[in-house]
Design an enzyme around this catalytic site. Structure first.
Site, short mmCIF file in Angstrom:
data_model
loop_
_atom_site.label_atom_id
_atom_site.label_comp_id
_atom_site.label_asym_id
_atom_site.label_seq_id
_atom_site.Cartn_x
_atom_site.Cartn_y
_atom_site.Cartn_z
N GLY A 1 0.82 -1.21 0.00
CA GLY A 1 0.00 0.00 0.00
C GLY A 1 0.85 1.25 0.00
O GLY A 1 1.92 1.30 0.61
N THR B 1 4.71 1.37 6.63
CA THR B 1 3.31 0.99 6.79
C THR B 1 2.62 2.04 7.65
O THR B 1 3.16 2.46 8.68
CB THR B 1 3.15 -0.39 7.45
N ASP C 1 0.14 1.40 9.38
CA ASP C 1 -0.36 0.70 10.56
C ASP C 1 0.64 0.68 11.71
O ASP C 1 0.27 0.35 12.83
CB ASP C 1 -0.71 -0.75 10.21
N ARG D 1 -26.47 12.45 17.88
CA ARG D 1 -26.31 11.10 17.34
C ARG D 1 -24.91 10.58 17.63
O ARG D 1 -23.99 11.36 17.89
CB ARG D 1 -26.57 11.08 15.83
N HIS E 1 -9.04 4.95 2.37
CA HIS E 1 -7.79 5.37 1.74
C HIS E 1 -7.47 6.86 1.90
O HIS E 1 -6.38 7.29 1.52
CB HIS E 1 -7.81 4.99 0.26
N ARG F 1 -4.29 7.31 3.62
CA ARG F 1 -3.05 7.04 2.90
C ARG F 1 -2.60 8.21 2.04
O ARG F 1 -1.44 8.27 1.63
CB ARG F 1 -3.23 5.84 1.97
#
Length: 347
Positions: free
Chosen positions: A10, A131, A133, A168, A277, A280
């Site tokens: 990615g 990454t 992540d 909400r 995305h 990213r």
């Protein structure tokens, strides 16, 4: 020496900063030549290249994405074999025919896993961890993570006011297949009332209790959830059953499931926002630009030192070298203690 460079897996903010640092340092300090491989491992697999010199990397520091392109091509898969040669053999032959002496592979667990295998086959490889992540072992941080967290935090900040205006609940689904670092950091920074991560299976009744308590304070709840999070009596939510070249399924849908359960169990309106995305893309933060630049500079110095089979990594404020295999042996997950710190603010 001719050095090949590729970006796999990615995309993420900071990739271009790494490429720029590799080329500029390599040319200025060592007089190296560079070959850019297109679209991840597909480039060396099929011999697809692009010019990679100082003019090619000018102005790319603040740009997101990667000028080399990327893909999830897996040279270890059976489909990569052709003409009686395996994917790894095809790559070795193409590197030799192009006169590429060393390869710098920039990527995450899957990309670096292939790099480690190539090193075992005798290819001179240096790795750079990437990454959003932040789940690669052996490095404190990966570039792209800080940008992703800031994008998610800004979204959460904006959702507080609209959630309170309409009374909400807002469920924000962020990336994080196996590790919940983005959800943890963005949720804490954005003042989320509930943070759900893959490492800690959740109890939907408890989540609804936190949501109800937040409403009782006359404020609206924000729930941040990693795409890989799942209930204690359930599996990950999947968008479909198809798998990519590395065997990964497409996760997604846990946010919508939560919204439906919250509405059903609390009677309160709930909406889901999937950042996907968006996390990213765009320009990298200052932290990611600096880290990516340092990684690139130290990667080409590792090449000059002959430190093949190694990956650059951040330890504290220092850039060190670690075996690529160590970075891919196990994922860096959110420890229980870190999650407990966030839980203090739930509800």
């Amino acid at each position: 020496m001719r050095v090949g460079v590729l970006t796999g897996g990615g995309d993420c903010p900071g990739l271009n900063a790494v490429i720029r640092a590799i080329v500029r340092t390599g040319v200025a300090e060592y007089g190296y030549d560079f070959t850019g491989f297109r679209d991840g491992w597909r480039g060396p697999l099929e011999g697809e290249t692009m010019t990679l010199d100082v003019p090619a990397v000018r102005g790319i520091l603040p740009r997101g994405g990667t000028i080399l392109g990327t893909s999830r091509t897996n040279p270890l898969a059976g489909r990569a074999a052709s003409g009686g040669r395996s994917g790894l053999e095809r790559i070795k032959d193409n590197l030799a025919s192009l006169g590429v002496d060393t390869l710098v592979a920039i990527g995450g667990e899957d990309t670096l896993g292939v790099a480690a295998r190539l090193h075992d086959e005798g290819v001179q490889v240096v790795g750079v961890p990437k990454t959003i992540d932040n789940d690669l072992g052996a490095t404190d941080y990966t570039f792209g993570f800080d940008t992703a967290v800031n994008i998610a935090m800004e979204a959460i900040d904006r959702l507080h006011t609209t959630a309170e205006s309409h009374h909400r609940a807002m469920i924000v689904e962020v990336m994080g297949r196996h590790a919940g670092w983005i959800a943890l950091h963005a949720g804490m920074a954005g003042g989320a009332n509930v943070i759900l991560i893959p490492e800690q299976p959740f109890d939907i009744e408890q989540v609804c209790g936190w949501v109800q308590h937040r409403f009782q304070t006359r404020y609206a709840p924000i729930v941040v959830v990693s795409e890989g999070a799942h209930p204690k009596q359930g599996a990950e939510a999947l968008l479909d059953q198809q798998r990519d070249a590395f065997g990964h399924v497409r996760l997604g849908g846990v946010g919508q499931m939560l919204a439906e359960e919250i509405e059903k169990r609390t009677g309160k309106e709930a909406r889901t926002i999937v950042l996907g995305h968006v996390q990213r893309g765009g320009t990298p933060t200052a932290f990611d630009r600096v880290l990516a630049t340092r990684f690139g500079t130290h990667a080409i110095r590792a090449v000059a030192d002959g430190a093949f089979g190694q990956m650059v990594a951040l330890r504290g404020t220092d850039i060190i070298l670690v075996p690529i295999a160590a970075a891919t042996s196990e994922l860096k997950l959110v420890p229980p203690g870190r999650y407990a710190e966030a839980e203090l603010f739930f509800g």
